[in-house]
Design an enzyme around this catalytic site. Structure first.
Site, PDB file in Angstrom:
ATOM      1  N   GLN A  78       0.836  -1.194   0.000  1.00 57.15           N
ATOM      2  CA  GLN A  78       0.000   0.000   0.000  1.00 57.15           C
ATOM      3  C   GLN A  78       0.878   1.254   0.000  1.00 57.15           C
ATOM      4  O   GLN A  78       1.233   1.787   1.045  1.00 57.15           O
ATOM      5  CB  GLN A  78      -0.945   0.003   1.207  1.00 57.15           C
ATOM      6  CG  GLN A  78      -1.968   1.106   1.098  1.00 57.15           C
ATOM      7  CD  GLN A  78      -3.058   1.003   2.128  1.00 57.15           C
ATOM      8  OE1 GLN A  78      -3.171   0.034   2.868  1.00 57.15           O
ATOM      9  NE2 GLN A  78      -3.881   2.025   2.184  1.00 57.15           N
ATOM     10  N   PHE A  79       1.192   1.730  -1.204  1.00 57.19           N
ATOM     11  CA  PHE A  79       2.061   2.898  -1.327  1.00 57.19           C
ATOM     12  C   PHE A  79       1.417   4.148  -0.742  1.00 57.19           C
ATOM     13  O   PHE A  79       2.107   5.092  -0.375  1.00 57.19           O
ATOM     14  CB  PHE A  79       2.468   3.138  -2.789  1.00 57.19           C
ATOM     15  CG  PHE A  79       1.443   3.822  -3.623  1.00 57.19           C
ATOM     16  CD1 PHE A  79       1.498   5.196  -3.802  1.00 57.19           C
ATOM     17  CD2 PHE A  79       0.417   3.109  -4.232  1.00 57.19           C
ATOM     18  CE1 PHE A  79       0.553   5.846  -4.582  1.00 57.19           C
ATOM     19  CE2 PHE A  79      -0.522   3.748  -5.005  1.00 57.19           C
ATOM     20  CZ  PHE A  79      -0.456   5.117  -5.187  1.00 57.19           C
ATOM     21  N   THR A  80       0.088   4.146  -0.590  1.00 59.20           N
ATOM     22  CA  THR A  80      -0.583   5.333  -0.064  1.00 59.20           C
ATOM     23  C   THR A  80      -0.241   5.613   1.397  1.00 59.20           C
ATOM     24  O   THR A  80      -0.579   6.681   1.911  1.00 59.20           O
ATOM     25  CB  THR A  80      -2.116   5.231  -0.230  1.00 59.20           C
ATOM     26  OG1 THR A  80      -2.590   4.082   0.466  1.00 59.20           O
ATOM     27  CG2 THR A  80      -2.498   5.143  -1.705  1.00 59.20           C
TER      28      THR A  80
END
Length: 145
Positions: A78-80
């Site tokens: 989850q790069f967010t």
């Protein structure tokens, strides 16, 4: 690297309606890879994750690690987690690692988890995923290295 860790009774991740990873009792681990992260960061986080006492013993105290409790992992990229929302109305992701590096470290993290934990399932890097889970507690912690 950043981890958001949720203790779950059940968790499953699907891509295009197909379940690609699921666990029963254990931890849902959302993994963000940042610019400059290395395998040393991953190793430290996995070691910490393996000993972190997030499960209750027979007296209701959080004295058991995931391994002690016989739990599993579901690791989802989850790069967010690297969203910077301090300016403007749209998050900036400039602190997130480029996709090639992020995928390499995500796969490294998963491979090492599978050497430590009896069951470590995953999502699909870069895919749009749906996560179905039943939180236990809720009990959520973060780790960063």
């Amino acid at each position: 690297m950043k981890l958001v860790i949720q203790r779950v009774r059940h968790a499953a991740v699907s891509v295009e309606g197909k379940v690609v990873g699921q666990i029963e009792r254990g931890l849902l681990v959302l993994l963000g890879v940042g610019e400059g992260d290395t395998t040393d960061n991953a190793d430290w986080l996995i070691n910490k994750l393996s000993v972190l006492r997030l499960f209750e013993d027979e007296n209701g105290k959080t004295n058991l690690s995931t391994l002690d409790a016989g739990g599993s992992l579901l690791v989802v990229s989850q790069f967010t987690l690297y969203a910077d929302c301090r300016k403007g109305s749209r998050p900036s992701f400039t602190d997130a690692a480029p996709p090639v590096l992020a995928n390499e470290l995500y796969m490294y993290f998963v491979q090492k988890c599978r050497q430590v934990f009896p069951k470590a399932e995953t999502g699909v890097f870069g895919a749009h995923m749906d996560i179905d889970m039943t939180c236990d507690g809720p009990f959520t912690v973060t780790l960063e290295r």
